[in-house]
Design a protein around this motif. Structure first.
Motif, PDB file in Angstrom:
ATOM      1  N   GLN A  84       0.965  -1.202  -0.038  1.00  0.00           N
ATOM      2  CA  GLN A  84       0.001  -0.196   0.232  1.00  0.00           C
ATOM      3  C   GLN A  84       1.021   1.203  -0.165  1.00  0.00           C
ATOM      4  OE1 GLN A  84      -2.217  -0.312   3.467  1.00  0.00           O
ATOM      5  NE2 GLN A  84      -3.964  -1.751   2.442  1.00  0.00           N
ATOM      6  N   GLY A  85       0.539   2.441  -0.620  1.00  0.00           N
ATOM      7  CA  GLY A  85       1.180   3.637  -0.574  1.00  0.00           C
ATOM      8  C   GLY A  85       2.271   3.710  -1.654  1.00  0.00           C
ATOM      9  N   ALA A  86       2.177   3.019  -2.667  1.00  0.00           N
ATOM     10  CA  ALA A  86       3.004   2.902  -3.881  1.00  0.00           C
ATOM     11  C   ALA A  86       3.213   4.438  -4.288  1.00  0.00           C
ATOM     12  CB  ALA A  86       2.672   2.134  -4.948  1.00  0.00           C
ATOM     13  N   ALA A  87       2.237   5.319  -4.401  1.00  0.00           N
ATOM     14  CA  ALA A  87       2.427   6.644  -4.808  1.00  0.00           C
ATOM     15  C   ALA A  87       3.186   7.483  -3.838  1.00  0.00           C
ATOM     16  CB  ALA A  87       0.849   7.000  -4.670  1.00  0.00           C
ATOM     17  N   GLU A  88       3.356   7.101  -2.333  1.00  0.00           N
ATOM     18  CA  GLU A  88       3.879   7.990  -1.676  1.00  0.00           C
ATOM     19  C   GLU A  88       5.283   7.494  -1.549  1.00  0.00           C
ATOM     20  OE1 GLU A  88       5.079  10.257   1.839  1.00  0.00           O
ATOM     21  OE2 GLU A  88       3.181  10.211   0.322  1.00  0.00           O
ATOM     22  N   ILE A  89       5.631   6.267  -2.028  1.00  0.00           N
ATOM     23  CA  ILE A  89       7.112   5.694  -2.096  1.00  0.00           C
ATOM     24  C   ILE A  89       7.808   6.469  -3.498  1.00  0.00           C
ATOM     25  CG2 ILE A  89       8.356   3.594  -2.879  1.00  0.00           C
ATOM     26  CD1 ILE A  89       6.355   2.213  -0.897  1.00  0.00           C
ATOM     27  N   ALA A  90       6.988   6.482  -4.373  1.00  0.00           N
ATOM     28  CA  ALA A  90       7.296   7.140  -5.592  1.00  0.00           C
ATOM     29  C   ALA A  90       7.718   8.707  -5.424  1.00  0.00           C
ATOM     30  CB  ALA A  90       6.355   7.005  -6.768  1.00  0.00           C
ATOM     31  N   ARG A  91       6.721   9.219  -4.452  1.00  0.00           N
ATOM     32  CA  ARG A  91       6.886  10.607  -4.214  1.00  0.00           C
ATOM     33  C   ARG A  91       8.380  10.987  -3.317  1.00  0.00           C
ATOM     34  NH1 ARG A  91       7.399  13.708  -0.310  1.00  0.00           N
ATOM     35  NH2 ARG A  91       6.564  12.281   1.482  1.00  0.00           N
ATOM     36  N   ILE A  92       8.625   9.702  -2.453  1.00  0.00           N
ATOM     37  CA  ILE A  92       9.907   9.840  -1.877  1.00  0.00           C
ATOM     38  C   ILE A  92      11.103   9.736  -2.518  1.00  0.00           C
ATOM     39  CG2 ILE A  92      11.241   8.667  -0.112  1.00  0.00           C
ATOM     40  CD1 ILE A  92       8.411   8.023   1.413  1.00  0.00           C
ATOM     41  N   PHE A  93      10.977   8.828  -3.516  1.00  0.00           N
ATOM     42  CA  PHE A  93      12.351   8.635  -4.684  1.00  0.00           C
ATOM     43  C   PHE A  93      12.151   9.953  -5.454  1.00  0.00           C
ATOM     44  CE2 PHE A  93      12.158   4.190  -3.080  1.00  0.00           C
ATOM     45  CZ  PHE A  93      13.514   3.996  -3.451  1.00  0.00           C
ATOM     46  N   ALA A  94      11.109  10.631  -5.917  1.00  0.00           N
ATOM     47  CA  ALA A  94      11.277  11.659  -6.569  1.00  0.00           C
ATOM     48  C   ALA A  94      11.880  12.868  -5.794  1.00  0.00           C
ATOM     49  CB  ALA A  94       9.929  12.103  -7.249  1.00  0.00           C
ATOM     50  N   GLU A  95      11.636  13.006  -4.444  1.00  0.00           N
ATOM     51  CA  GLU A  95      12.013  13.933  -3.693  1.00  0.00           C
ATOM     52  C   GLU A  95      13.587  14.007  -3.493  1.00  0.00           C
ATOM     53  OE1 GLU A  95      11.803  17.691  -1.657  1.00  0.00           O
ATOM     54  OE2 GLU A  95      10.373  16.662  -2.905  1.00  0.00           O
ATOM     55  N   VAL A  96      13.966  12.729  -3.112  1.00  0.00           N
ATOM     56  CA  VAL A  96      15.519  12.347  -2.953  1.00  0.00           C
ATOM     57  C   VAL A  96      16.172  12.680  -4.269  1.00  0.00           C
ATOM     58  CG1 VAL A  96      17.023  10.630  -2.531  1.00  0.00           C
ATOM     59  CG2 VAL A  96      15.238  10.700  -0.979  1.00  0.00           C
ATOM     60  N   ARG A  97      15.794  12.439  -5.294  1.00  0.00           N
ATOM     61  CA  ARG A  97      16.209  12.631  -6.702  1.00  0.00           C
ATOM     62  C   ARG A  97      16.417  14.239  -6.910  1.00  0.00           C
ATOM     63  NH1 ARG A  97      13.989   8.237  -8.628  1.00  0.00           N
ATOM     64  NH2 ARG A  97      15.283   6.661  -9.204  1.00  0.00           N
ATOM     65  N   LYS A  98      15.435  14.821  -6.342  1.00  0.00           N
ATOM     66  CA  LYS A  98      15.557  16.254  -6.376  1.00  0.00           C
ATOM     67  C   LYS A  98      16.811  16.654  -5.469  1.00  0.00           C
ATOM     68  CE  LYS A  98      12.391  20.187  -5.758  1.00  0.00           C
ATOM     69  NZ  LYS A  98      10.839  20.474  -5.389  1.00  0.00           N
ATOM     70  N   MET A  99      16.489  16.399  -4.454  1.00  0.00           N
ATOM     71  CA  MET A  99      17.621  16.808  -3.334  1.00  0.00           C
ATOM     72  C   MET A  99      18.968  16.422  -3.772  1.00  0.00           C
ATOM     73  SD  MET A  99      15.569  15.617   0.080  1.00  0.00           S
ATOM     74  CE  MET A  99      17.127  15.530   0.875  1.00  0.00           C
ATOM     75  N   GLU A 100      19.333  15.386  -4.556  1.00  0.00           N
ATOM     76  CA  GLU A 100      20.619  14.887  -4.836  1.00  0.00           C
ATOM     77  C   GLU A 100      20.917  15.642  -6.235  1.00  0.00           C
ATOM     78  OE1 GLU A 100      20.399  10.914  -4.986  1.00  0.00           O
ATOM     79  OE2 GLU A 100      20.699  10.621  -2.936  1.00  0.00           O
ATOM     80  N   GLY A 101      19.946  16.359  -6.677  1.00  0.00           N
ATOM     81  CA  GLY A 101      20.316  17.107  -8.085  1.00  0.00           C
ATOM     82  C   GLY A 101      20.022  16.358  -9.288  1.00  0.00           C
ATOM     83  N   GLY A 102      19.198  15.431  -9.244  1.00  0.00           N
ATOM     84  CA  GLY A 102      18.601  14.754 -10.364  1.00  0.00           C
ATOM     85  C   GLY A 102      19.578  13.464 -10.741  1.00  0.00           C
ATOM     86  N   VAL A 103      20.137  13.125  -9.777  1.00  0.00           N
ATOM     87  CA  VAL A 103      21.100  11.900 -10.011  1.00  0.00           C
ATOM     88  C   VAL A 103      20.004  10.508 -10.093  1.00  0.00           C
ATOM     89  CG1 VAL A 103      22.658  10.103  -9.164  1.00  0.00           C
ATOM     90  CG2 VAL A 103      22.912  12.582  -8.654  1.00  0.00           C
ATOM     91  N   LYS A 104      20.237   9.959 -11.263  1.00  0.00           N
ATOM     92  CA  LYS A 104      19.461   8.561 -11.681  1.00  0.00           C
ATOM     93  C   LYS A 104      18.108   8.784 -11.566  1.00  0.00           C
ATOM     94  CE  LYS A 104      23.560   5.849 -10.763  1.00  0.00           C
ATOM     95  NZ  LYS A 104      24.028   4.711 -10.094  1.00  0.00           N
TER      96      LYS A 104
END
Length: 193
Positions: free
Chosen positions: A173-193
């Motif tokens: 459950q919460g697949a959308a939330e997991i996707a949001r977390i990964f997107a946010e981390v990528r944004k914080m890391e400067g778009g890596v991978k």
């Protein structure tokens, strides 16, 4: 390591030194090289630079050497170094920051560290895709990317027979939330991978 002019190195690389401090949130300048971090590190034997050497290299602004280092990938992030530090420098945070910087700069790990990155990416890939670790997918992805196709194959069938492996990933459950977390981390890391 070659000899360097300390004052020139610090002046030339002041931006890098400041960036590490800001991104990691760690007061690396406080380290006085007591060596307690290295003495407690369970993987120091496999590193090209020990934890205290990494911090000293940060203090000296040795960016290229650090981003190419195997150590930043071999670090297990167990935080033993951080708990032992009398200056309260969380070295594991510094190592993570260096990994992120290496990724942003396109610096690929060399030597045995490249296999750590492959496993790291395979693990995060399964969590991002399925919401949790999917062992069969993790092993297959890792083996394909590392070129070690049958690594651990002897353990697969016994683990499956004992009910320790599922052939298909389970839904979370919460697949959308997991996707949001990964997107946010990528944004914080400067778009890596």
């Amino acid at each position: 390591m070659e000899s360097i002019n300390i004052n020139q190195s610090i002046a030339k690389n002041a931006q890098f030194i400041e960036e590490i401090g800001i991104e990691s949130g760690q007061p690396v300048q406080k380290c006085y090289q007591c060596g307690k971090c290295t003495a407690g590190c369970p993987v120091a034997f496999a590193m090209d630079y020990t934890p205290n050497q990494v911090i000293r290299m940060v203090q000296l602004g040795m960016k290229e050497e650090l981003l190419k280092s195997e150590t930043i990938w071999i670090c297990a992030s167990c935080s033993t170094c951080s708990t032992r530090c009398p200056c309260e420098v969380e070295i594991a945070h510094v190592m993570e920051t260096l990994r992120i910087m290496a990724g942003r700069s396109g610096t690929a790990p060399a030597g045995k560290a490249k296999y750590v990155e492959v496993m790291y990416d395979a693990l995060l890939g399964t969590v991002e895709k399925y919401g949790r670790t999917y062992e069969v997918g993790l092993v297959l992805n890792n083996n394909l990317k590392s070129g070690k196709l049958f690594n651990g194959a002897d353990m697969g069938l016994p683990m499956f027979q004992k009910g320790k492996l599922q052939l298909m990933p389970s839904k979370v459950q919460g697949a959308a939330e997991i996707a949001r977390i990964f997107a946010e981390v990528r944004k914080m890391e400067g778009g890596v991978k």
